[in-house]
Design a protein around this motif. Structure first.
Motif, PDB file in Angstrom:
ATOM      1  N   HIS A   1      -9.420   9.576 -35.510  1.00  0.00           N
ATOM      2  CA  HIS A   1      -9.773   9.666 -34.095  1.00  0.00           C
ATOM      3  C   HIS A   1      -8.528   9.946 -33.245  1.00  0.00           C
ATOM      4  N   PHE A   2      -7.417   9.298 -33.600  1.00  0.00           N
ATOM      5  CA  PHE A   2      -6.160   9.524 -32.883  1.00  0.00           C
ATOM      6  C   PHE A   2      -5.745  10.989 -32.991  1.00  0.00           C
ATOM      7  N   ILE A   3      -5.842  11.564 -34.193  1.00  0.00           N
ATOM      8  CA  ILE A   3      -5.447  12.961 -34.403  1.00  0.00           C
ATOM      9  C   ILE A   3      -6.340  13.893 -33.590  1.00  0.00           C
ATOM     10  N   ASN A   4      -7.625  13.614 -33.573  1.00  0.00           N
ATOM     11  CA  ASN A   4      -8.558  14.463 -32.813  1.00  0.00           C
ATOM     12  C   ASN A   4      -8.221  14.453 -31.322  1.00  0.00           C
ATOM     13  N   THR A   5      -7.697  13.327 -30.851  1.00  0.00           N
ATOM     14  CA  THR A   5      -7.284  13.232 -29.448  1.00  0.00           C
ATOM     15  C   THR A   5      -5.915  13.869 -29.225  1.00  0.00           C
ATOM     16  N   ALA A   6      -5.027  13.693 -30.208  1.00  0.00           N
ATOM     17  CA  ALA A   6      -3.640  14.142 -30.070  1.00  0.00           C
ATOM     18  C   ALA A   6      -3.495  15.655 -30.056  1.00  0.00           C
ATOM     19  N   VAL A   7      -4.466  16.370 -30.640  1.00  0.00           N
ATOM     20  CA  VAL A   7      -4.329  17.828 -30.704  1.00  0.00           C
ATOM     21  C   VAL A   7      -4.299  18.472 -29.318  1.00  0.00           C
ATOM     22  N   ARG A   8      -4.731  17.731 -28.314  1.00  0.00           N
ATOM     23  CA  ARG A   8      -4.715  18.262 -26.948  1.00  0.00           C
ATOM     24  C   ARG A   8      -3.394  17.961 -26.242  1.00  0.00           C
ATOM     25  N   GLN A   9      -2.462  17.298 -26.946  1.00  0.00           N
ATOM     26  CA  GLN A   9      -1.178  16.927 -26.365  1.00  0.00           C
ATOM     27  C   GLN A   9      -0.055  17.697 -27.053  1.00  0.00           C
ATOM     28  N   THR A  10       1.118  17.611 -26.465  1.00  0.00           N
ATOM     29  CA  THR A  10       2.278  18.206 -27.118  1.00  0.00           C
ATOM     30  C   THR A  10       2.668  17.338 -28.313  1.00  0.00           C
ATOM     31  N   SER A  11       3.420  17.903 -29.224  1.00  0.00           N
ATOM     32  CA  SER A  11       3.855  17.155 -30.395  1.00  0.00           C
ATOM     33  C   SER A  11       4.700  15.943 -30.007  1.00  0.00           C
ATOM     34  N   ALA A  12       5.558  16.128 -28.998  1.00  0.00           N
ATOM     35  CA  ALA A  12       6.420  15.030 -28.561  1.00  0.00           C
ATOM     36  C   ALA A  12       5.611  13.884 -27.974  1.00  0.00           C
ATOM     37  N   ASP A  13       4.615  14.226 -27.143  1.00  0.00           N
ATOM     38  CA  ASP A  13       3.783  13.180 -26.534  1.00  0.00           C
ATOM     39  C   ASP A  13       2.951  12.468 -27.591  1.00  0.00           C
ATOM     40  N   ALA A  14       2.432  13.233 -28.555  1.00  0.00           N
ATOM     41  CA  ALA A  14       1.626  12.631 -29.612  1.00  0.00           C
ATOM     42  C   ALA A  14       2.474  11.683 -30.464  1.00  0.00           C
ATOM     43  N   LEU A  15       3.707  12.077 -30.744  1.00  0.00           N
ATOM     44  CA  LEU A  15       4.590  11.233 -31.543  1.00  0.00           C
ATOM     45  C   LEU A  15       4.940   9.952 -30.799  1.00  0.00           C
ATOM     46  N   ALA A  16       5.200  10.066 -29.504  1.00  0.00           N
ATOM     47  CA  ALA A  16       5.517   8.881 -28.708  1.00  0.00           C
ATOM     48  C   ALA A  16       4.335   7.910 -28.673  1.00  0.00           C
ATOM     49  N   LEU A  17       3.125   8.441 -28.539  1.00  0.00           N
ATOM     50  CA  LEU A  17       1.936   7.603 -28.517  1.00  0.00           C
ATOM     51  C   LEU A  17       1.710   6.948 -29.878  1.00  0.00           C
ATOM     52  N   LEU A  18       1.951   7.706 -30.934  1.00  0.00           N
ATOM     53  CA  LEU A  18       1.808   7.159 -32.282  1.00  0.00           C
ATOM     54  C   LEU A  18       2.832   6.058 -32.533  1.00  0.00           C
ATOM     55  N   ALA A  19       4.063   6.272 -32.050  1.00  0.00           N
ATOM     56  CA  ALA A  19       5.112   5.269 -32.213  1.00  0.00           C
ATOM     57  C   ALA A  19       4.781   3.984 -31.467  1.00  0.00           C
ATOM     58  N   HIS A  20       4.111   4.118 -30.336  1.00  0.00           N
ATOM     59  CA  HIS A  20       3.713   2.930 -29.580  1.00  0.00           C
ATOM     60  C   HIS A  20       2.613   2.167 -30.313  1.00  0.00           C
ATOM     61  N   GLN A  21       1.730   2.892 -30.953  1.00  0.00           N
ATOM     62  CA  GLN A  21       0.623   2.264 -31.662  1.00  0.00           C
ATOM     63  C   GLN A  21       1.055   1.683 -33.001  1.00  0.00           C
ATOM     64  N   TYR A  22       2.051   2.325 -33.637  1.00  0.00           N
ATOM     65  CA  TYR A  22       2.543   1.855 -34.939  1.00  0.00           C
ATOM     66  C   TYR A  22       4.071   1.732 -34.875  1.00  0.00           C
ATOM     67  N   PRO A  23       4.597   0.694 -34.237  1.00  0.00           N
ATOM     68  CA  PRO A  23       6.057   0.539 -34.144  1.00  0.00           C
ATOM     69  C   PRO A  23       6.676   0.318 -35.516  1.00  0.00           C
ATOM     70  N   MET A  24       7.843   0.945 -35.731  1.00  0.00           N
ATOM     71  CA  MET A  24       8.509   0.830 -37.017  1.00  0.00           C
ATOM     72  C   MET A  24       8.992  -0.592 -37.249  1.00  0.00           C
ATOM     73  N   ALA A  25       8.818  -1.082 -38.450  1.00  0.00           N
ATOM     74  CA  ALA A  25       9.239  -2.433 -38.794  1.00  0.00           C
ATOM     75  C   ALA A  25      10.748  -2.575 -38.661  1.00  0.00           C
ATOM     76  N   ASN A  26      11.179  -3.724 -38.142  1.00  0.00           N
ATOM     77  CA  ASN A  26      12.607  -4.069 -38.008  1.00  0.00           C
ATOM     78  C   ASN A  26      13.360  -3.087 -37.124  1.00  0.00           C
ATOM     79  N   SER A  27      12.664  -2.398 -36.217  1.00  0.00           N
ATOM     80  CA  SER A  27      13.328  -1.451 -35.328  1.00  0.00           C
ATOM     81  C   SER A  27      13.476  -2.067 -33.939  1.00  0.00           C
ATOM     82  N   THR A  28      14.619  -1.884 -33.348  1.00  0.00           N
ATOM     83  CA  THR A  28      14.855  -2.417 -32.007  1.00  0.00           C
ATOM     84  C   THR A  28      14.318  -1.471 -30.945  1.00  0.00           C
ATOM     85  N   GLN A  29      13.902  -0.269 -31.370  1.00  0.00           N
ATOM     86  CA  GLN A  29      13.351   0.700 -30.439  1.00  0.00           C
ATOM     87  C   GLN A  29      11.927   1.037 -30.860  1.00  0.00           C
ATOM     88  N   VAL A  30      11.093   1.347 -29.888  1.00  0.00           N
ATOM     89  CA  VAL A  30       9.728   1.744 -30.208  1.00  0.00           C
ATOM     90  C   VAL A  30       9.742   3.047 -31.000  1.00  0.00           C
TER      91      VAL A  30
END
Length: 350
Positions: free
Chosen positions: A274-303
């Motif tokens: 569902h996320f991918i179906n929504t993300a195709v209407r966004q730029t790659s950078a915006d989609a990556l930022a949204l994905l990073a917010h939804q799935y933050p990397m473990a042990n990372s001090t940055q989103v």
């Protein structure tokens, strides 16, 4: 038995007879002899998956096998020899050096005495096998242009290098034995094969190499496309079920594997789709930022840490999921293998 050394023919026969008498060997019964053979695989794209048994094993591994030409054809053999020399450096540079996807990365060729030539692209590393094969697909799509633009002077130098190595004088008994044993082991018994291939090599042109790539390896142009992907999954890896593979595209499975590996969070495939179906209407950078917010990397001090190798994989996987039209076209086999328990993926691979 192969006897190699400073012998007269009669002395070699006598030495072989003495060895037989000492070992008291007997011919192997016909029913116990299992000849090497090659399975006749129909055109299509196939997947073989296996889960590793060692619970401490972290590495996954994949081998993409392409069936190309006939081993009985001298031109096919020499063309393949040149092709694999060109591919291996480019493949290592992209997969190992740039993307850092594996500890062992390479391109190899193999053959059987009465079958087809084989090109193998191998990767061993911690990334999930579905993602590794997606990156191999990406390499294949881009390599055609690289091959078409390959410098003719470099190509001639490569031919000269292989010819020079083949014409090198054998400097040891072991090397002489190996050179003689190869046609015996492969069942050709053509001891002049090396000399024949040197003549054939000097006739091969870059267009011949490009034709082999288009005829057998490039899925968009292959006249006969036969490919088998072997996957070895680490015991701790998130292993897609048969239902997953028949429901979700490989690009979704690859992205989910990358996310679970790098974020240590479970991923719901339906939510991700569902996320991918929504993300195709966004730029790659915006989609990556949204994905990073939804799935933050473990042990990372940055989103989102774009310098982290893990996020580089996720970025590639996200791009492949958002642009499925870039994925190779699969040529279906004419046979329905469901009757022996096989199933087809969303992409039509058995």
């Amino acid at each position: 038995m192969l006897v190699v050394g400073n012998f007269e023919p009669a002395e070699a026969v006598d030495a072989a007879q003495q060895v037989n008498q000492m070992l008291k060997s007997q011919p192997l019964p016909a029913q116990s002899h299992v000849p090497s053979r090659m399975v006749n695989i129909e055109p299509g794209h196939y997947i073989y998956r296996h889960m590793g048994e060692d619970p401490n094993m972290l590495n996954n591994a994949v081998v993409a096998t392409f069936y190309c030409g006939m081993v009985s054809n001298p031109k096919d053999r020499t063309t393949m020899a040149l092709l694999v020399q060109i591919v291996k450096d480019q493949f290592f540079g992209q997969i190992r050096t740039k993307e850092q996807l594996g500890y062992r990365v390479g391109a190899f060729t193999n053959s059987f005495s009465s079958g087809k030539l084989i090109l193998e692209l191998r990767v061993q590393g911690e990334s999930n096998p579905t993602y590794l094969l997606q990156r191999i697909d990406s390499f294949i799509q881009g390599f055609r242009q690289t091959l078409a633009k390959f410098d003719t002077i470099k190509f001639d130098a490569l031919v000269g290098s292989i010819v020079g190595k083949a014409n090198e004088k054998v400097m040891s008994v072991d090397a002489k034995a190996n050179r003689m044993w190869t046609p015996i082991d492969k069942g050709t018994y053509n001891f002049a094969q090396l000399a024949d291939e040197v003549v054939s090599l000097q006739r091969v042109r870059l267009d011949d190499v490009l034709d082999m790539w288009d005829r057998y390896i490039n899925p968009q142009t292959a006249v006969t496309y036969i490919r088998v992907d072997s996957q070895l999954w680490a015991a701790k890896a998130s292993y897609p079920s048969a239902t997953d593979m028949t429901t979700w595209p490989e690009s979704i499975l690859a992205l989910a594997g990358c996310l679970e590996s790098e974020t240590h969070m479970p991923v719901d495939l339906s939510d991700l789709s569902h996320f991918i179906n929504t993300a195709v209407r966004q730029t790659s950078a915006d989609a990556l930022a949204l994905l990073a917010h939804q799935y933050p990397m473990a042990n990372s001090t940055q989103v989102l840490d774009e310098t982290a190798s893990g996020w580089s994989k996720i970025k590639n996987a996200l791009d492949m999921a958002m642009h499925p039209h870039n994925q190779p076209v699969v040529q279906d086999s004419e046979t329905n293998f469901a009757y022996i328990g096989m199933y087809q993926t969303v992409e039509g691979k058995w």
